[in-house]
Write a protein that holds these residues in place. Structure first.
Motif, mmCIF file in Angstrom:
data_model
loop_
_atom_site.group_PDB
_atom_site.id
_atom_site.type_symbol
_atom_site.label_atom_id
_atom_site.label_comp_id
_atom_site.label_asym_id
_atom_site.label_seq_id
_atom_site.Cartn_x
_atom_site.Cartn_y
_atom_site.Cartn_z
ATOM 1 N N THR A 43 0.811 -1.213 0.000
ATOM 2 C CA THR A 43 0.000 0.000 0.000
ATOM 3 C C THR A 43 0.849 1.270 0.000
ATOM 4 N N ARG A 44 2.179 1.076 -0.064
ATOM 5 C CA ARG A 44 3.138 2.181 -0.125
ATOM 6 C C ARG A 44 3.097 3.077 1.113
ATOM 7 N N ASN A 45 2.768 2.473 2.229
ATOM 8 C CA ASN A 45 2.854 3.192 3.494
ATOM 9 C C ASN A 45 4.270 3.154 4.051
ATOM 10 N N THR A 46 5.124 2.344 3.434
ATOM 11 C CA THR A 46 6.544 2.337 3.754
ATOM 12 C C THR A 46 7.303 2.083 2.461
ATOM 13 N N ASP A 47 8.619 2.325 2.473
ATOM 14 C CA ASP A 47 9.421 2.221 1.251
ATOM 15 C C ASP A 47 10.319 0.992 1.210
ATOM 16 N N ILE A 48 10.795 0.583 2.369
ATOM 17 C CA ILE A 48 11.803 -0.481 2.424
ATOM 18 C C ILE A 48 11.653 -1.222 3.747
ATOM 19 N N ALA A 49 11.967 -2.524 3.746
ATOM 20 C CA ALA A 49 11.827 -3.305 4.976
ATOM 21 C C ALA A 49 12.871 -4.406 5.055
ATOM 22 N N LEU A 50 13.402 -4.603 6.256
ATOM 23 C CA LEU A 50 14.278 -5.732 6.571
ATOM 24 C C LEU A 50 13.743 -6.375 7.827
ATOM 25 N N ALA A 51 13.415 -7.654 7.741
ATOM 26 C CA ALA A 51 12.889 -8.353 8.910
ATOM 27 C C ALA A 51 13.011 -9.862 8.715
ATOM 28 N N GLY A 52 14.140 -10.300 8.165
ATOM 29 C CA GLY A 52 14.271 -11.719 7.850
ATOM 30 C C GLY A 52 13.175 -12.141 6.884
ATOM 31 N N ILE A 53 12.957 -11.343 5.845
ATOM 32 C CA ILE A 53 11.844 -11.581 4.925
ATOM 33 C C ILE A 53 12.260 -12.576 3.842
ATOM 34 N N THR A 54 11.632 -13.726 3.834
ATOM 35 C CA THR A 54 11.948 -14.751 2.844
ATOM 36 C C THR A 54 11.440 -14.335 1.463
ATOM 37 N N ILE A 55 12.280 -14.505 0.471
ATOM 38 C CA ILE A 55 11.888 -14.213 -0.909
ATOM 39 C C ILE A 55 11.030 -15.371 -1.414
ATOM 40 N N THR A 56 9.792 -15.082 -1.779
ATOM 41 C CA THR A 56 8.899 -16.103 -2.330
ATOM 42 C C THR A 56 8.271 -15.576 -3.616
ATOM 43 N N LYS A 57 7.805 -16.496 -4.438
ATOM 44 C CA LYS A 57 7.154 -16.104 -5.691
ATOM 45 C C LYS A 57 5.905 -15.271 -5.429
ATOM 46 N N GLU A 58 5.170 -15.639 -4.385
ATOM 47 C CA GLU A 58 3.944 -14.909 -4.055
ATOM 48 C C GLU A 58 4.260 -13.471 -3.659
ATOM 49 N N ARG A 59 5.280 -13.290 -2.827
ATOM 50 C CA ARG A 59 5.640 -11.943 -2.391
ATOM 51 C C ARG A 59 6.234 -11.121 -3.533
ATOM 52 N N GLU A 60 6.954 -11.795 -4.442
ATOM 53 C CA GLU A 60 7.565 -11.079 -5.565
ATOM 54 C C GLU A 60 6.523 -10.499 -6.522
ATOM 55 N N LYS A 61 5.294 -10.979 -6.426
ATOM 56 C CA LYS A 61 4.225 -10.451 -7.270
ATOM 57 C C LYS A 61 3.754 -9.077 -6.802
ATOM 58 N N ILE A 62 4.013 -8.749 -5.541
ATOM 59 C CA ILE A 62 3.469 -7.501 -4.991
ATOM 60 C C ILE A 62 4.530 -6.540 -4.449
ATOM 61 N N VAL A 63 5.761 -7.021 -4.231
ATOM 62 C CA VAL A 63 6.846 -6.136 -3.798
ATOM 63 C C VAL A 63 8.104 -6.480 -4.577
ATOM 64 N N ASP A 64 9.077 -5.597 -4.555
ATOM 65 C CA ASP A 64 10.384 -5.865 -5.148
ATOM 66 C C ASP A 64 11.341 -6.355 -4.064
ATOM 67 N N PHE A 65 12.258 -7.240 -4.441
ATOM 68 C CA PHE A 65 13.267 -7.716 -3.519
ATOM 69 C C PHE A 65 14.660 -7.382 -4.035
ATOM 70 N N SER A 66 15.559 -7.158 -3.107
ATOM 71 C CA SER A 66 16.974 -7.062 -3.453
ATOM 72 C C SER A 66 17.487 -8.454 -3.773
ATOM 73 N N ASP A 67 18.740 -8.543 -4.168
ATOM 74 C CA ASP A 67 19.394 -9.839 -4.259
ATOM 75 C C ASP A 67 19.411 -10.458 -2.860
ATOM 76 N N PRO A 68 19.419 -11.788 -2.743
ATOM 77 C CA PRO A 68 19.443 -12.420 -1.423
ATOM 78 C C PRO A 68 20.668 -11.974 -0.616
ATOM 79 N N TYR A 69 20.469 -11.768 0.683
ATOM 80 C CA TYR A 69 21.593 -11.374 1.538
ATOM 81 C C TYR A 69 21.808 -12.336 2.705
ATOM 82 N N TYR A 70 20.919 -13.356 2.834
ATOM 83 C CA TYR A 70 21.105 -14.328 3.919
ATOM 84 C C TYR A 70 20.418 -15.636 3.544
ATOM 85 N N ASP A 71 21.143 -16.753 3.710
ATOM 86 C CA ASP A 71 20.584 -18.079 3.451
ATOM 87 C C ASP A 71 20.068 -18.668 4.757
#
Length: 249
Positions: A83-111
């Protein structure tokens, strides 16, 4: 229009434009308040600290933005980006196909991945299949919750908690039999507050990668990726990693 008015107007427009640019370079950032050791409140300073917080500070410096950090329960972070109430987030957010449909992700930074945590006297649970018929705690909105429901079915005793501390306290009090959650968080708790009372058991499930989440179409993605790549190349990432997790594999 008098010359003086034109000059004044020009200065005003220039000031407004400069202010807009400055504001544009201050991003609204979100994190979860209780995903240790990635993000947690330092009781002494009242500031958020942790692995993600160090990563964010370094990325911001290299990418050229400042940020205004707020905290929110994890399950509200992706919707806030959507909803664009924030611009960027870090919270151990797993990159998933579902989430990639609605937000942009950086390159992975933690396995990462998912692990089981039980009380130290529990020798009956070794795999996720052993959790069938037992009370299992996990976190609302997390990939671990989705994985549990997928593996155990809808008719199970999976209890989603708003915060990780809640599910760990429930485990130690006997209210639930196990916790199933992100491996680094589970391991950190077991070696600190849960030491001697809990243990990690079973294999690593569903290998995952964390990414920095940004609003869809964010102009900062490339700069964030460049910053991450530079940190890994010059050893800064390794230094931050070992500060929070010990020797980097």
């Amino acid at each position: 229009m008098p010359t003086q008015w034109i000059k004044t107007l020009g200065l005003g427009l220039a000031f407004t434009f400069a202010t807009t640019l400055a504001n544009a370079a201050t991003l609204k950032a979100l994190t979860d308040p209780s995903f240790v050791p990635f993000e947690m409140m330092d009781p002494a300073s009242g500031e958020m600290i942790g692995f993600d917080m160090d990563i964010l500070a370094e990325v911001a410096k290299r990418a050229g933005f400042e940020y205004d950090l707020k905290t929110m329960d994890f399950n509200g972070i992706i919707p806030a980006l959507q909803t664009r109430n924030t611009d960027i987030a870090l919270a151990g957010i797993t990159i998933t196909k579902e989430r990639e449909k609605i937000v942009d992700f950086s390159d992975p930074y933690y396995d990462s991945g998912l692990r089981i945590l039980v009380r130290s006297n529990n020798d009956q649970v070794e795999t996720i299949q052993d959790l069938k018929g037992k009370k299992v705690g996990t976190k609302i909105g997390s990939t671990s919750y989705n994985f549990l429901v997928q593996e155990l079915g809808e008719d199970n005793s999976v209890t989603p908690y708003p915060g990780s501390s809640d599910m760990y306290m429930a485990l130690m009090s006997g209210a639930i039999d196990a916790v199933f959650y992100d491996a680094p968080n589970v391991g950190y708790f077991s070696s600190t507050k849960g030491k001697g009372r809990t243990k990690v058991t079973g294999p690593l499930y569903e290998g995952q990668q964390y990414g920095i989440a940004l609003v869809s179409g964010s102009p900062w993605v490339k700069k964030v990726n460049k910053a991450l790549a530079g940190m890994k190349a010059d050893g800064t990432y390794k230094t931050i990693y070992e500060k929070w997790f010990g020797t980097m594999p």
